[in-house]
Design a protein around this motif. Structure first.
Motif, PDB file in Angstrom:
ATOM      1  N   HIS A   1       2.170  -1.823  -3.827  1.00  0.00           N
ATOM      2  CA  HIS A   1       1.048  -2.723  -3.539  1.00  0.00           C
ATOM      3  C   HIS A   1      -0.130  -2.542  -4.490  1.00  0.00           C
ATOM      4  O   HIS A   1      -0.910  -3.478  -4.689  1.00  0.00           O
TER       5      HIS A   1
ATOM      6  N   PRO B   1      -3.005  -9.753  15.767  1.00  0.00           N
ATOM      7  CA  PRO B   1      -1.568  -9.670  15.445  1.00  0.00           C
ATOM      8  C   PRO B   1      -1.246 -10.514  14.207  1.00  0.00           C
ATOM      9  O   PRO B   1      -1.912 -11.510  13.941  1.00  0.00           O
ATOM     10  N   GLY B   2      -0.206 -10.101  13.506  1.00  0.00           N
ATOM     11  CA  GLY B   2       0.206 -10.865  12.331  1.00  0.00           C
ATOM     12  C   GLY B   2       1.705 -10.992  12.275  1.00  0.00           C
ATOM     13  O   GLY B   2       2.420 -10.297  13.007  1.00  0.00           O
ATOM     14  N   ASN B   3       2.172 -11.844  11.408  1.00  0.00           N
ATOM     15  CA  ASN B   3       3.588 -12.063  11.106  1.00  0.00           C
ATOM     16  C   ASN B   3       4.550 -11.849  12.273  1.00  0.00           C
ATOM     17  O   ASN B   3       5.241 -10.846  12.360  1.00  0.00           O
TER      18      ASN B   3
ATOM     19  N   CYS C   1      -3.046  -6.474  12.187  1.00  0.00           N
ATOM     20  CA  CYS C   1      -3.954  -6.504  11.042  1.00  0.00           C
ATOM     21  C   CYS C   1      -5.309  -5.948  11.490  1.00  0.00           C
ATOM     22  O   CYS C   1      -5.875  -6.430  12.473  1.00  0.00           O
TER      23      CYS C   1
ATOM     24  N   LYS D   1      -8.761  -5.259   4.738  1.00  0.00           N
ATOM     25  CA  LYS D   1      -7.660  -5.584   5.644  1.00  0.00           C
ATOM     26  C   LYS D   1      -6.568  -4.523   5.495  1.00  0.00           C
ATOM     27  O   LYS D   1      -6.173  -4.193   4.369  1.00  0.00           O
TER      28      LYS D   1
ATOM     29  N   VAL E   1      -2.700  -3.657   7.119  1.00  0.00           N
ATOM     30  CA  VAL E   1      -1.611  -4.186   7.959  1.00  0.00           C
ATOM     31  C   VAL E   1      -0.699  -3.026   8.377  1.00  0.00           C
ATOM     32  O   VAL E   1      -0.173  -2.299   7.528  1.00  0.00           O
TER      33      VAL E   1
ATOM     34  N   MET F   1       2.566  -1.662  10.757  1.00  0.00           N
ATOM     35  CA  MET F   1       3.776  -2.052  11.471  1.00  0.00           C
ATOM     36  C   MET F   1       3.662  -1.596  12.927  1.00  0.00           C
ATOM     37  O   MET F   1       3.308  -0.435  13.196  1.00  0.00           O
TER      38      MET F   1
ATOM     39  N   MET G   1       1.682  -1.124   5.901  1.00  0.00           N
ATOM     40  CA  MET G   1       2.469  -2.010   5.045  1.00  0.00           C
ATOM     41  C   MET G   1       1.699  -2.433   3.812  1.00  0.00           C
ATOM     42  O   MET G   1       2.259  -2.587   2.737  1.00  0.00           O
ATOM     43  N   THR G   2       0.413  -2.691   3.969  1.00  0.00           N
ATOM     44  CA  THR G   2      -0.426  -3.007   2.812  1.00  0.00           C
ATOM     45  C   THR G   2      -1.890  -2.839   3.203  1.00  0.00           C
ATOM     46  O   THR G   2      -2.225  -2.757   4.398  1.00  0.00           O
TER      47      THR G   2
END
Lengths: 136, 127
Positions: B28, B57-59, B65, B81, B83, B85, B100-101
């Motif tokens: 990243h 929440p995301g994805n 997030c 930001k 993110v 899991m 995650m990022t």
């Protein structure tokens, strides 16, 4: 003293690069990268410049851009769940760009169609703004 | 998940153990150069996890997030930001959540989806 500042980007320079996206992408060897876990698409340089940051264009598309208004890539969150969901005709592009290498003519056309759409979407949104302002 | 070298290990505002693995960080940082800026990483990422302005929440609800409002000028906001899991993996009898990022952003994409409920925080506590 507050080190943060407002930056006004060079609108014409940004518009020119987005309008010539295919040429810019070819010159700078942009690559598609799709992260399925994040549902995130990056189309741009392999390494973004040190001074680059994300500039939101229209609520969907972000540009990787530097303070001198050089564009080094495009970033889309929720690419499949959002962007492709309302651009159904671009669905073949996802399959094409998630392959290790784009080899056949059909994949090449799908990737090109995505590039054209990204350019058109971003250009339309940027053109509608009087100024391109961000904060750093 | 096998043990991997990590670049950040901390706890979030709810006490969850959180790890940013070196391998993922290396991927990243190519796209988000602020990850190599010592003014941003690791302190701003750790701060976003510990003292978010809000989480959302995301994805597909598989991730959360964390956003922290870093500063605002003339109504333009810059966030950090992170993110995370949601599904933890277990190591040494401890649940670990994978970063995650992480990056700076000026826009909250998740706000576009009215079904995603934003959780506001103050000083690391839910409000």
């Amino acid at each position: 003293m507050n080190k943060h500042k407002q930056v006004v980007l060079d609108r014409n320079k940004v518009l020119s690069q987005i309008q010539r996206l295919a040429e810019v992408a070819k010159t700078d060897n942009w690559q598609y990268e799709y992260d399925a876990q994040l549902d995130e698409l990056v189309y741009g340089k392999d390494f973004m410049p040190r001074d680059s940051f994300l500039f939101n264009v229209n609520g969907e598309i972000n540009l990787f851009i530097s303070p001198d208004s050089s564009v080094s890539g495009i970033h889309i969150e929720y690419f499949q769940a959002n962007y492709l969901a309302h651009n159904q005709e671009l669905q073949p592009a996802l399959r094409a760009i998630t392959k290790k290498t784009i080899k056949n003519q059909r994949d090449n056309e799908a990737a090109t169609a995505l590039e054209i759409e990204l350019s058109a979407d971003a250009f339309k949104s940027l053109f509608s703004k009087d100024q391109l302002i961000t904060v750093l | 998940m096998p043990e991997q070298e990590h670049i950040l290990k901390c706890r979030d505002c709810e006490g969850k153990l959180v790890i940013f693995h070196r391998h993922n960080y290396d991927i990243h940082k190519k796209k988000h150069p602020e990850l190599e800026d010592t003014a941003f990483f690791p302190d701003r990422v750790r701060n976003a996890l510990k003292y978010p302005t809000f989480t959302i929440p995301g994805n597909g609800n598989s991730v959360t997030c964390y956003y922290v409002e870093e500063f605002s000028i003339n109504g333009i906001i810059k966030y950090t930001k992170v993110v995370l899991m949601n599904k933890p993996y277990i190591m040494a009898n401890e649940k670990i959540h994978h970063i995650m990022t992480a990056h700076k952003v000026g826009h909250v994409q998740e706000e576009k989806y009215p079904g995603l409920k934003k959780q506001m925080y103050h000083n690391g506590n839910k409000i």
